[in-house]
Design a protein around this motif. Structure first.
Motif, PDB file in Angstrom:
ATOM      1  N   UNK A 101       0.869  -1.175   0.000  1.00 29.14           N
ATOM      2  CA  UNK A 101       0.000   0.000   0.000  1.00 29.14           C
ATOM      3  C   UNK A 101       0.902   1.218   0.000  1.00 29.14           C
ATOM      4  N   UNK A 102       0.874   1.965  -1.104  1.00 31.60           N
ATOM      5  CA  UNK A 102       1.838   3.039  -1.259  1.00 31.60           C
ATOM      6  C   UNK A 102       3.229   2.445  -1.426  1.00 31.60           C
ATOM      7  N   UNK A 103       4.154   2.824  -0.564  1.00 33.64           N
ATOM      8  CA  UNK A 103       5.504   2.256  -0.615  1.00 33.64           C
ATOM      9  C   UNK A 103       5.740   1.207   0.466  1.00 33.64           C
ATOM     10  N   UNK A 104       4.723   0.926   1.285  1.00 33.95           N
ATOM     11  CA  UNK A 104       4.893   0.046   2.436  1.00 33.95           C
ATOM     12  C   UNK A 104       4.261  -1.328   2.210  1.00 33.95           C
ATOM     13  N   UNK A 105       4.988  -2.355   2.633  1.00 36.88           N
ATOM     14  CA  UNK A 105       4.478  -3.725   2.585  1.00 36.88           C
ATOM     15  C   UNK A 105       3.785  -4.059   3.903  1.00 36.88           C
ATOM     16  N   UNK A 106       2.643  -4.745   3.800  1.00 31.53           N
ATOM     17  CA  UNK A 106       1.876  -5.126   4.978  1.00 31.53           C
ATOM     18  C   UNK A 106       1.660  -6.641   4.973  1.00 31.53           C
ATOM     19  N   UNK A 107       1.843  -7.253   6.111  1.00 31.16           N
ATOM     20  CA  UNK A 107       1.633  -8.687   6.273  1.00 31.16           C
ATOM     21  C   UNK A 107       0.135  -8.954   6.324  1.00 31.16           C
ATOM     22  N   UNK A 108      -0.380  -9.734   5.371  1.00 29.26           N
ATOM     23  CA  UNK A 108      -1.820  -9.973   5.291  1.00 29.26           C
ATOM     24  C   UNK A 108      -2.228 -11.269   5.988  1.00 29.26           C
ATOM     25  N   UNK A 109      -1.638 -12.390   5.592  1.00 30.23           N
ATOM     26  CA  UNK A 109      -1.961 -13.703   6.153  1.00 30.23           C
ATOM     27  C   UNK A 109      -0.697 -14.564   6.171  1.00 30.23           C
ATOM     28  N   UNK A 110      -0.710 -15.612   6.999  1.00 29.52           N
ATOM     29  CA  UNK A 110       0.396 -16.572   6.983  1.00 29.52           C
ATOM     30  C   UNK A 110      -0.130 -17.965   7.276  1.00 29.52           C
ATOM     31  N   UNK A 111       0.597 -18.967   6.776  1.00 29.19           N
ATOM     32  CA  UNK A 111       0.204 -20.361   6.930  1.00 29.19           C
ATOM     33  C   UNK A 111       1.447 -21.240   7.115  1.00 29.19           C
ATOM     34  N   UNK A 112       1.324 -22.267   7.947  1.00 29.00           N
ATOM     35  CA  UNK A 112       2.352 -23.301   8.007  1.00 29.00           C
ATOM     36  C   UNK A 112       2.387 -24.004   6.654  1.00 29.00           C
ATOM     37  N   UNK A 113       3.568 -24.418   6.221  1.00 29.98           N
ATOM     38  CA  UNK A 113       3.711 -24.960   4.873  1.00 29.98           C
ATOM     39  C   UNK A 113       4.829 -25.985   4.822  1.00 29.98           C
ATOM     40  N   UNK A 114       4.970 -26.613   3.666  1.00 28.20           N
ATOM     41  CA  UNK A 114       6.076 -27.533   3.390  1.00 28.20           C
ATOM     42  C   UNK A 114       6.698 -27.207   2.038  1.00 28.20           C
ATOM     43  N   UNK A 115       7.969 -27.560   1.910  1.00 31.52           N
ATOM     44  CA  UNK A 115       8.707 -27.394   0.664  1.00 31.52           C
ATOM     45  C   UNK A 115       9.354 -28.731   0.305  1.00 31.52           C
ATOM     46  N   UNK A 116      10.347 -28.720  -0.570  1.00 34.48           N
ATOM     47  CA  UNK A 116      10.994 -29.957  -0.966  1.00 34.48           C
ATOM     48  C   UNK A 116      11.463 -30.775   0.225  1.00 34.48           C
ATOM     49  N   UNK A 117      11.290 -32.092   0.152  1.00 34.99           N
ATOM     50  CA  UNK A 117      11.566 -32.933   1.318  1.00 34.99           C
ATOM     51  C   UNK A 117      13.032 -32.929   1.726  1.00 34.99           C
ATOM     52  N   UNK A 118      13.941 -32.549   0.804  1.00 37.31           N
ATOM     53  CA  UNK A 118      15.357 -32.423   1.158  1.00 37.31           C
ATOM     54  C   UNK A 118      15.777 -30.973   1.372  1.00 37.31           C
ATOM     55  N   UNK A 119      14.820 -30.051   1.295  1.00 32.43           N
ATOM     56  CA  UNK A 119      15.116 -28.661   1.578  1.00 32.43           C
ATOM     57  C   UNK A 119      15.161 -27.781   0.352  1.00 32.43           C
ATOM     58  N   UNK A 120      16.231 -26.980   0.215  1.00 32.60           N
ATOM     59  CA  UNK A 120      16.314 -25.910  -0.773  1.00 32.60           C
ATOM     60  C   UNK A 120      17.616 -25.973  -1.557  1.00 32.60           C
ATOM     61  N   UNK A 121      17.625 -25.363  -2.751  1.00 35.76           N
ATOM     62  CA  UNK A 121      18.826 -25.298  -3.560  1.00 35.76           C
ATOM     63  C   UNK A 121      18.796 -24.053  -4.429  1.00 35.76           C
ATOM     64  N   UNK A 122      19.992 -23.512  -4.707  1.00 38.37           N
ATOM     65  CA  UNK A 122      20.106 -22.402  -5.651  1.00 38.37           C
ATOM     66  C   UNK A 122      20.378 -22.906  -7.061  1.00 38.37           C
ATOM     67  N   UNK A 123      20.455 -24.229  -7.232  1.00 36.42           N
ATOM     68  CA  UNK A 123      20.699 -24.824  -8.553  1.00 36.42           C
ATOM     69  C   UNK A 123      19.826 -26.077  -8.686  1.00 36.42           C
ATOM     70  N   UNK A 124      18.523 -25.845  -8.838  1.00 32.24           N
ATOM     71  CA  UNK A 124      17.569 -26.952  -8.854  1.00 32.24           C
ATOM     72  C   UNK A 124      17.703 -27.799 -10.113  1.00 32.24           C
ATOM     73  N   UNK A 125      17.596 -29.120  -9.925  1.00 37.07           N
ATOM     74  CA  UNK A 125      17.577 -30.064 -11.044  1.00 37.07           C
ATOM     75  C   UNK A 125      16.482 -31.096 -10.813  1.00 37.07           C
ATOM     76  N   UNK A 126      16.065 -31.716 -11.881  1.00 32.65           N
ATOM     77  CA  UNK A 126      15.018 -32.737 -11.839  1.00 32.65           C
ATOM     78  C   UNK A 126      15.340 -33.789 -10.773  1.00 32.65           C
TER      79      UNK A 126
END
Length: 253
Positions: A101-126
């Motif tokens: 809103x304008x130049x400011x970011x506002x937190x609207x909603x949040x949820x517990x979640x899951x991502x890849x079962x081994x975590x994260x990567x900066x060089x994703x492959x199949x």
């Protein structure tokens, strides 16, 4: 619905059997890794911690995101889905929706979640079972169920072709009732299950926001049904929504 939100409604009938086969190959990083063997990381909620810091917050920035990724958020974007991974090798994360809103970011909603079962990567492959770190646009949605709000939100493709194979455990049958395509190695403006991968198959693809089954995924990000419904009703193509995603260390770098 914004001017970019032309609705799609694609219902598989005679070709459903073959389409389901394609979905099992291309859905959520191209393998049934979100199925019965995807369990790592548990389902603990970290929603209270995401995007919070002891330092005074700069309202013009997304909390917990450093200059490298902050600068990749398009200037015309006023909706950011931030995915805060608990750790590089963790499947647990928190999804937070920020609106500008304008130049400011506002937190609207949040949820517990899951991502890849081994975590994260900066060089994703199949088939590496890690979610890619980065900033990606959100332009297309779909699923087995009808659009929760046909008059608003992203272009939506309704099709039985999204259905998870019934050979998976029953707890996974509804994973793709709702999906939002993360624009990683895909063609924007196509249904989420379009198999085209501009960077080649080795870079993976079909990475989505989809419904949670309580554990890690192949590379997608999963949230509750109510969370998906809220995002589908709220994300507006005219506001150029993006997802900023990664483990906390990479997000802050």
């Amino acid at each position: 619905m914004g001017s970019g939100g032309v609705r799609r409604s694609v219902v598989a009938v005679a070709a459903l059997g073959s389409l389901l086969t394609v979905t099992a190959v291309t859905g959520c990083n191209g393998s049934p890794g979100d199925g019965p063997d995807a369990g790592a990381g548990g389902s603990g909620s970290t929603a209270g911690k995401a995007g919070r810091s002891t330092a005074p917050a700069d309202p013009t920035r997304i909390p917990g995101v450093g200059d490298r990724l902050q600068q990749r958020i398009p200037g015309d974007s006023s909706q950011v889905v931030a995915v805060y991974g608990d750790g590089k090798d963790s499947a647990d994360s928190t999804v937070v929706l920020y609106t500008k809103q304008g130049s400011a970011w506002h937190r609207a909603r949040s949820w517990a979640a899951h991502n890849g079962k081994k975590g994260w990567t900066t060089d994703h492959h199949e088939d590496d079972n890690r979610s890619p770190v980065g900033v990606f646009t959100l332009t297309d949605a779909g699923g087995v169920l009808p659009d929760p709000d046909p008059a608003a939100g992203l272009p939506y493709t309704e099709s039985g072709a999204f259905a998870a194979p019934r050979s998976w455990a029953e707890s996974h049958w509804h994973d793709f009732d709702y999906v939002i395509a993360i624009d990683y190695n895909r063609v924007k403006g196509t249904p989420p299950n379009d198999p085209t991968r501009p960077e080649g198959s080795s870079k993976g693809g079909s990475i989505w926001l989809h419904m949670d089954h309580g554990s890690g995924t192949s590379a997608c990000v999963s949230v509750s049904k109510s969370g998906m419904e809220y995002l589908l009703r709220t994300l507006d193509p005219d506001r150029h929504p993006v997802v900023v995603m990664g483990d906390r260390a990479n997000l802050e770098a």
